[in-house]
Structures are given as C-alpha cells and as structure tokens.
Scaffold this motif. Structure first.
Motif, PDB file in Angstrom:
ATOM      1  N   HIS A 100       0.789  -1.236   0.000  1.00 54.13           N
ATOM      2  CA  HIS A 100       0.000   0.000   0.000  1.00 54.13           C
ATOM      3  C   HIS A 100       0.817   1.281   0.000  1.00 54.13           C
ATOM      4  CE1 HIS A 100      -3.528  -2.476   1.592  1.00 54.13           C
ATOM      5  NE2 HIS A 100      -3.795  -2.109   0.348  1.00 54.13           N
ATOM      6  N   TYR A 101       2.129   1.167   0.203  1.00 53.56           N
ATOM      7  CA  TYR A 101       2.956   2.371   0.298  1.00 53.56           C
ATOM      8  C   TYR A 101       3.784   2.527  -0.962  1.00 53.56           C
ATOM      9  CZ  TYR A 101       6.474   5.645   1.961  1.00 53.56           C
ATOM     10  OH  TYR A 101       7.316   6.716   2.094  1.00 53.56           O
ATOM     11  N   GLN A 102       3.770   3.689  -1.551  1.00 58.25           N
ATOM     12  CA  GLN A 102       4.475   3.903  -2.819  1.00 58.25           C
ATOM     13  C   GLN A 102       5.505   5.006  -2.732  1.00 58.25           C
ATOM     14  OE1 GLN A 102       4.175   2.066  -5.592  1.00 58.25           O
ATOM     15  NE2 GLN A 102       2.691   0.693  -4.631  1.00 58.25           N
ATOM     16  N   GLY A 103       5.964   5.315  -1.509  1.00 58.28           N
ATOM     17  CA  GLY A 103       6.937   6.401  -1.361  1.00 58.28           C
ATOM     18  C   GLY A 103       8.342   5.884  -1.130  1.00 58.28           C
ATOM     19  N   LEU A 104       9.218   6.770  -0.694  1.00 61.54           N
ATOM     20  CA  LEU A 104      10.605   6.428  -0.403  1.00 61.54           C
ATOM     21  C   LEU A 104      10.761   6.002   1.060  1.00 61.54           C
ATOM     22  CD1 LEU A 104      12.255   9.476  -2.226  1.00 61.54           C
ATOM     23  CD2 LEU A 104      12.329   7.087  -2.987  1.00 61.54           C
ATOM     24  N   TYR A 105      11.907   5.441   1.358  1.00 60.92           N
ATOM     25  CA  TYR A 105      12.222   5.030   2.734  1.00 60.92           C
ATOM     26  C   TYR A 105      13.495   5.700   3.207  1.00 60.92           C
ATOM     27  CZ  TYR A 105       8.907   1.207   2.144  1.00 60.92           C
ATOM     28  OH  TYR A 105       7.777   0.466   1.927  1.00 60.92           O
ATOM     29  N   PHE A 106      13.639   5.741   4.517  1.00 60.24           N
ATOM     30  CA  PHE A 106      14.930   6.086   5.102  1.00 60.24           C
ATOM     31  C   PHE A 106      15.135   5.135   6.277  1.00 60.24           C
ATOM     32  CE2 PHE A 106      17.992   8.361   7.713  1.00 60.24           C
ATOM     33  CZ  PHE A 106      18.940   8.683   6.746  1.00 60.24           C
ATOM     34  N   VAL A 107      16.242   4.373   6.230  1.00 60.94           N
ATOM     35  CA  VAL A 107      16.478   3.326   7.228  1.00 60.94           C
ATOM     36  C   VAL A 107      17.521   3.796   8.242  1.00 60.94           C
ATOM     37  CG1 VAL A 107      17.101   0.917   7.591  1.00 60.94           C
ATOM     38  CG2 VAL A 107      15.972   1.597   5.467  1.00 60.94           C
ATOM     39  N   LEU A 108      17.124   3.912   9.494  1.00 60.85           N
ATOM     40  CA  LEU A 108      18.015   4.431  10.532  1.00 60.85           C
ATOM     41  C   LEU A 108      19.117   3.431  10.900  1.00 60.85           C
ATOM     42  CD1 LEU A 108      15.233   5.895  12.858  1.00 60.85           C
ATOM     43  CD2 LEU A 108      16.648   7.166  11.227  1.00 60.85           C
ATOM     44  N   MET A 109      18.889   2.149  10.662  1.00 62.38           N
ATOM     45  CA  MET A 109      19.803   1.093  11.112  1.00 62.38           C
ATOM     46  C   MET A 109      19.990   1.168  12.628  1.00 62.38           C
ATOM     47  SD  MET A 109      20.461  -0.550   8.289  1.00 62.38           S
ATOM     48  CE  MET A 109      21.527  -1.727   9.053  1.00 62.38           C
TER      49      MET A 109
END
Ligand code: ZN
Ligand code: ZN
Lengths: 203, 203
Positions: A100-109
């Motif tokens: 359902h999500y079509q955006g970008l990600y940012f992974v904090l790790m």
C-alpha cells in the motif's frame, strides 16, 4: 570430539547463526556433507560475496551492493514526496509486503540510544537533514518501533521536520487486526483508546 | 521482494540449511549483515573449504580431509582387534562420547536398501571384506540403527564375518536407561524381554 580440523572449523563457524547451538551446528555440518555439498558450497560463496559486497544505499541506507537501491531509483517513488522512516531493512520489507505504500524510505539502522553512544549521526540523521533541506519531501511518516527508544527517535525526527517545514506523521498504534482485546498489553490498549476514531454512520 | 541481487542470493542459499524457511533465511541474512559480518565471512570460508576438501577416511570412511583419520591412525585402537560398524559419522561421535570404546570404526555411510539401489558396494562392504581378510580384527561390533534396514545390514555383515571366521556381536537393544516402560514401543520392549539377563544374587 574426534572431528577433523576443517570439520571442527565448520561446526564452530555455524555457531554464528542465531539460535544454533553446538548440537545443531554438528547436525547441519553432517547434513551438508552427506546430502547437499552443492548447496553448502553455494551458501559459502553467497555468504562471502554478501559479507564483502553488500553495503548501504547512499540515499536510504538500506542494504544493497549498489550505490543507490532499487526503491530509491524508482522515479514514481521519488515523485511521491513521501519518506517513511524505519529502524531496519526488515521493516522496509514488512511495509512493502502490505503493497500500500508507494513512497521512499529512510532506514536508521537502529534508534537513538545516548547511553550506548548512538546519537543522531550514528543513525544517519545528518543525511536525513540534507534530504529535508532539499525540499522534495512533503511528508515524513515516522514508522519507528513502538518502543521507548523508537518513540524518542520519532519525536526527535519530528522536531527536525518542523525545523525544515516538512510535515511529519506517526503510524497509528492500536489493537492488531484479528487480535483479542484481552491479549493486548495496557500500553497498546491506551494507544488504541487515545487514537479512537468517530464511527461514520451510513445515512 | 525488494532485496538486492546478492542479498536475494544469500537468502535463497540459506534455504539449504535443514529447517530454515524463507522467513528465517531472511532473518539470518539481516542478522549477519547487521551484527556479525565477520562471523558470516568466516562461515563462508569454512563452508567452501569443508565442501571442497572434506572427503572420507580411506580406512573407516568417516568424514575427514586427511587420507586416514585420527581414530584410524591411533595405534592403541589398531591393536585392539575391535571394529565397530555404524551407519554414519555422527554415530561415531555418539559412541566416542560414551568414552568406553577404544577400538576402530567402520562407517557405512548408510545402510543396505536394494530398492534404492544401495547394495553392499555402495556402503563399502568390499572395503570391509578386505579388512576382515587381513586378519587383524578379532571382533566386529554391529552398531547399525535398530531399524529394519539397520537390522538387515547387521545380519548381512554378520554373515560376512562368519565367512572370514571373525566374531560378530550386535549391540543390545532394550529399555533406555532412565526411560519409562510405558513410553517405550513394543518392539523395543520385546527386545528388552528377549535380551533379559539373570539377576546375580549376592551370596
Ligand atoms: Zn535506497
Ligand atoms: Zn578412519
């Protein structure tokens, strides 16, 4: 133990796998030698290549051997203006599996944990700040874990968003779909009550 | 799935481990990449070396990268005149862990199974026959599994021993020490009754 040196080495090395004790390690080593040498050799190569070549996406920090991962290279996602912030690469997969999500990600790790020496730079918030400054993000969706550290991290990033006039939202916490009320912990239930929505009556 | 090619390869390759499904494979891959790259690389090398270099002892057929394994190289064991026959290398370990056996081993790497095309030569009985002909073995201890195939194999080898005038014995079957009688299967219980020994009264 009467195992040969290389067999001992294999059994010991298998212990790096989570949840594998000495007995299981031995069982796995014998299984591969007896029944699946090809699979074992393929796993050996895949491990060597992965451990050596897989780094982090320069844009979202998820695992990839490329400079920029496939998700970040997707123009549709770049144009979405949405940035979902998660703690780990497996969270990206979990969100992706919803479809359902079509955006970008940012992974904090990881998450902020000052006592362990994990401050904003350790979880890439300097990189995130550059992204916010660029002005292509309209909304940051804070999908860190619903733990004390996850909430603290989400709060910190929300402040950062405010500085750059970027909208921020936190994913809803509540009773899991299909879950039973009496099996849900009190914190979650409080969240569920606070996040309640007015029932829309059909007219 | 939005995993990079090398990560996909690693997750797929991990499936060769017994009992590891797609979810666990993914969890293991992320665990190694996030927290134990050194361990993962060591495992990769150990697997490659083991799958490539580990063969079978020329004397007893157990797993080793040497021509003759340590157990077979032991002069005390060579002089014992005892040869214990087991189905797999893990059986050798099991017997060794008792600490009570000081003889040699012969590992069949399986059992007779004519329907699967596994005859005497496939389980090394030609090699065993040479050993029996040499005359240095006084007693063969048949420690194959207490299954139909294991019993058949033991019976076949006993006949071979008879041909070469070498004594053969079968390990005792019965109720496991510490086991409860009502949890033991009927076959085992029959064995236990047939193998009963007269109680020695103190005088
Ligand atoms: Zn990326
Ligand atoms: Zn040997």
């Amino acid at each position: 133990m009467q195992l040969s040196p290389k067999l001992t080495q294999l059994v010991d090395a298998l212990r790096c796998l989570p949840g594998i004790g000495p007995k299981s390690a031995q069982r796995i080593a014998f299984h591969l030698l007896e029944r699946d040498r090809e699979g074992g050799a393929q796993l050996g190569q895949a491990l060597n290549q992965a451990m050596q070549d897989i780094g982090h996406c320069q844009s979202c920090r998820t695992f990839t051997e490329q400079d920029i991962c496939e998700l970040c290279s997707n123009i549709k996602r770049q144009d979405s203006g949405l940035l979902c912030i998660v703690e780990s690469p497996s969270d990206v997969l979990a969100v992706e599996q919803t479809g359902h999500y079509q955006g970008l990600y940012f992974v904090l790790m990881g998450h902020l944990s000052p006592l362990d020496g994990i401050g904003p730079n350790e979880i890439g918030l300097d990189v995130l700040e550059q992204k916010l400054a660029q002005g292509s993000i309209n909304e940051v969706i804070l999908a860190t874990n619903p733990t004390v550290e996850g909430e603290t991290t989400a709060h910190y990033i929300a402040q950062l968003c405010k500085q750059y006039n970027v909208g921020a939202s936190r994913i809803a916490h509540g009773v899991p779909v299909g879950g039973e009320l009496d099996l849900v912990d009190g914190m979650t239930l409080s969240h569920a009550f606070n996040g309640r929505k007015q029932v829309q009556y059909e007219s």
